[in-house]
Design a protein around this motif. Sequence first.
Motif, PDB file in Angstrom:
ATOM      1  N   THR B 143       0.809  -1.224   0.000  1.00  0.00           N
ATOM      2  CA  THR B 143       0.000   0.000   0.000  1.00  0.00           C
ATOM      3  C   THR B 143       0.845   1.279   0.000  1.00  0.00           C
ATOM      4  N   GLY B 144       2.024   1.180  -0.552  1.00  0.00           N
ATOM      5  CA  GLY B 144       2.850   2.378  -0.711  1.00  0.00           C
ATOM      6  C   GLY B 144       3.286   3.000   0.604  1.00  0.00           C
ATOM      7  N   GLY B 145       3.393   2.191   1.649  1.00  0.00           N
ATOM      8  CA  GLY B 145       3.865   2.723   2.930  1.00  0.00           C
ATOM      9  C   GLY B 145       2.804   3.488   3.694  1.00  0.00           C
ATOM     10  N   ILE B 146       1.550   3.400   3.250  1.00  0.00           N
ATOM     11  CA  ILE B 146       0.453   4.104   3.930  1.00  0.00           C
ATOM     12  C   ILE B 146      -0.469   3.053   4.537  1.00  0.00           C
ATOM     13  N   CYS B 147      -0.679   3.122   5.843  1.00  0.00           N
ATOM     14  CA  CYS B 147      -1.382   2.038   6.527  1.00  0.00           C
ATOM     15  C   CYS B 147      -2.899   2.111   6.332  1.00  0.00           C
ATOM     16  N   PRO B 148      -3.488   1.097   5.674  1.00  0.00           N
ATOM     17  CA  PRO B 148      -4.940   1.102   5.500  1.00  0.00           C
ATOM     18  C   PRO B 148      -5.668   0.683   6.778  1.00  0.00           C
ATOM     19  N   VAL B 149      -4.975  -0.016   7.658  1.00  0.00           N
ATOM     20  CA  VAL B 149      -5.649  -0.520   8.858  1.00  0.00           C
ATOM     21  C   VAL B 149      -6.012   0.639   9.780  1.00  0.00           C
ATOM     22  N   VAL B 150      -5.078   1.566   9.928  1.00  0.00           N
ATOM     23  CA  VAL B 150      -5.349   2.636  10.890  1.00  0.00           C
ATOM     24  C   VAL B 150      -5.647   3.980  10.242  1.00  0.00           C
ATOM     25  N   ARG B 151      -5.205   4.191   9.010  1.00  0.00           N
ATOM     26  CA  ARG B 151      -5.440   5.498   8.395  1.00  0.00           C
ATOM     27  C   ARG B 151      -6.726   5.525   7.581  1.00  0.00           C
ATOM     28  N   GLU B 170     -15.001  10.321   4.493  1.00  0.00           N
ATOM     29  CA  GLU B 170     -16.389  10.703   4.756  1.00  0.00           C
ATOM     30  C   GLU B 170     -16.610  11.148   6.205  1.00  0.00           C
ATOM     31  N   ILE B 171     -15.710  10.775   7.109  1.00  0.00           N
ATOM     32  CA  ILE B 171     -15.967  11.145   8.511  1.00  0.00           C
ATOM     33  C   ILE B 171     -15.691  12.621   8.789  1.00  0.00           C
ATOM     34  N   SER B 172     -14.828  13.244   7.968  1.00  0.00           N
ATOM     35  CA  SER B 172     -14.517  14.659   8.201  1.00  0.00           C
ATOM     36  C   SER B 172     -13.703  15.240   7.051  1.00  0.00           C
ATOM     37  N   PRO B 173     -13.995  16.485   6.668  1.00  0.00           N
ATOM     38  CA  PRO B 173     -13.173  17.121   5.626  1.00  0.00           C
ATOM     39  C   PRO B 173     -11.742  17.386   6.098  1.00  0.00           C
ATOM     40  N   ASP B 174     -11.475  17.176   7.400  1.00  0.00           N
ATOM     41  CA  ASP B 174     -10.114  17.377   7.926  1.00  0.00           C
ATOM     42  C   ASP B 174      -9.281  16.099   7.867  1.00  0.00           C
ATOM     43  N   VAL B 175      -9.932  14.986   7.483  1.00  0.00           N
ATOM     44  CA  VAL B 175      -9.215  13.706   7.514  1.00  0.00           C
ATOM     45  C   VAL B 175      -8.939  13.256   6.079  1.00  0.00           C
ATOM     46  N   ASP B 176      -7.674  12.997   5.769  1.00  0.00           N
ATOM     47  CA  ASP B 176      -7.337  12.499   4.436  1.00  0.00           C
ATOM     48  C   ASP B 176      -7.911  11.102   4.244  1.00  0.00           C
ATOM     49  N   CYS B 177      -8.353  10.821   3.014  1.00  0.00           N
ATOM     50  CA  CYS B 177      -8.766   9.452   2.679  1.00  0.00           C
ATOM     51  C   CYS B 177      -7.483   8.664   2.448  1.00  0.00           C
ATOM     52  N   ALA B 178      -7.256   7.638   3.270  1.00  0.00           N
ATOM     53  CA  ALA B 178      -6.017   6.849   3.162  1.00  0.00           C
ATOM     54  C   ALA B 178      -5.905   6.213   1.783  1.00  0.00           C
ATOM     55  N   TRP B 179      -7.043   5.740   1.249  1.00  0.00           N
ATOM     56  CA  TRP B 179      -6.983   5.052  -0.036  1.00  0.00           C
ATOM     57  C   TRP B 179      -6.755   6.017  -1.194  1.00  0.00           C
ATOM     58  N   PHE B 180      -7.174   7.253  -1.038  1.00  0.00           N
ATOM     59  CA  PHE B 180      -6.827   8.270  -2.027  1.00  0.00           C
ATOM     60  C   PHE B 180      -5.297   8.441  -2.023  1.00  0.00           C
TER      61      PHE B 180
END
Lengths: 325, 229
Positions: B143-151, B170-180
Amino acid sequence: MKSGSNLEKVIASGNPAVTAELGPPMSADAHEVIKKANQLKGFCDAANITDCQTAVVRISSIAAAYIALKEGLEPVMQMTCRDRNRIAMQADFLGAAALGLKNCLCIAGDHQSFSAAGRLKGHPGAKNVYDVDTCQLVGIMKKMRDEGLQQGGDKLEVAPKFFIGASWTPMGDPIDFRPYNLKKKVDAGADFIQTQGIYDMELFKVQMEKARNLGLHERTAMLAGIIVPKSAMMLKYMDSSVAGVTVPKELINRMLKAKDAAGDDKKKAKELQEQEGMKITVELVKQALDIPGVKGVHIQAIEWESAIEHIVKAAGLYPRPVFSE
Amino acid sequence: MIVGEQKKIEEIWEMIQGFKKILVFGCNTCIAVCHAGGGKEAEILASLLRMKAKQEGLDLEIKDLAVQRHCEPEYFEPVMEDVRKYDLVLSLACGVGVNFLSERIGNIPVYPGINTEFFGGVPQPGFFVELCAGCGDCVLHLTGGICPVVRCSKSLMNGPCGGTNKGKCEISPDVDCAWFLIVERMKQLGTLEKLFQVQPPRNWAGGTHGGPRRVVVEHVRTLEEQESK
């Protein structure tokens, strides 16, 4: 036939399929489900029974689906990955199949933080599960059906035979990855796909072309999602706030025009907007069915199930095909 | 590092009611780096509690102390005689420290003054972000060094879901989408096709769902056992 469901038969027959949606109530009121089921019965091939949508506690999808089935409406039970681990999911599949349910839509589910919206307190402090995700859930159902095995490998004497669905947000971002996202669901075993609500048909055509280039339209039945607009306000909200949904200005303007035509008469403004909303829906349904690879439509009239009859008739999709058992 | 935040003074005050001799016990490793529970914070908290006691007309003895680490006995054993003079230890270590000291202190309660939050990094001073779930089955090479489990708010292994909105969750405009972020990162690395394969259901038993975890480093254990003979 994988499941022998009515939806599967309609799709196999080559007729454009029509699915609708039934939202169970936030109380133990079976009559609400019965009423909605009778509004939809005969006007769609199957109706999705949502699984605590927006993470709000409602009659469970399986229970409401069974009530709908008894009323003569074929249900598509829904299952989110939010609320169950793989043990509960598989137990529910066995139970649902034993009750006679034959379709299931697998979805991630809205995050529990959604539940505290508007006047609702919800359960934003709930612990979510996400033991498996949508692709994995689709794979589990397929393994149970086709191999007669539980995910862990134990054998099933009687396998649950579901027509397996998944959702797709074709215009969500990253938009260039979305066709591959769809491919993964199809690779996992999705027999049919219901998309997020589409208003921007031109953009959907582009995404469908990419899906066709991957050959996905031949491996799964694509049902285009149309959410019936009720008001200009709703369209503006969907455009600005709902992930993966963009609404062309032209459609918003049409609804605003309908609203303004009523002057200060609020009741009339509601009526005129609802009429325009149904008109827009009929146009979108026809446009969607003209796109190569689209096998049907998923029309969602949220808390407005009574609108389906008119829309389906006006779109020339009535009567619905009937098959003998 | 382990990131934690000090509990609100009201909650701490409520917790310590009924105790007369209280030690505010700081830890100078992770929790000190996040400005929550090092020696300095222990001193400040002890002084705040003394002021509050004075305001309320209570006669309490509240002292502070800190050691380098609460998760290895060699760091706190030298001060244990002092620590045992109190009738409550208010620990400013992470939850590991509270557990560890509780098992070794004897008949004295150890209460948490910290809410232990996560394993995180420090992108800017005073700003901490969660980057690892400690799930016991790392997939960062996929996953390119980006954790899908926690991010990812839904811990999806085959994301993104339909909730990605302009690159945000979707939970907040302040939170990056990890999968993006994962898709973009994999494109940058030229390894996007790695994401085309469906990842099967995970084995969560290696994480917090399989019961308490232990790690045994065999060669170190063998040496230790030889020396003790």
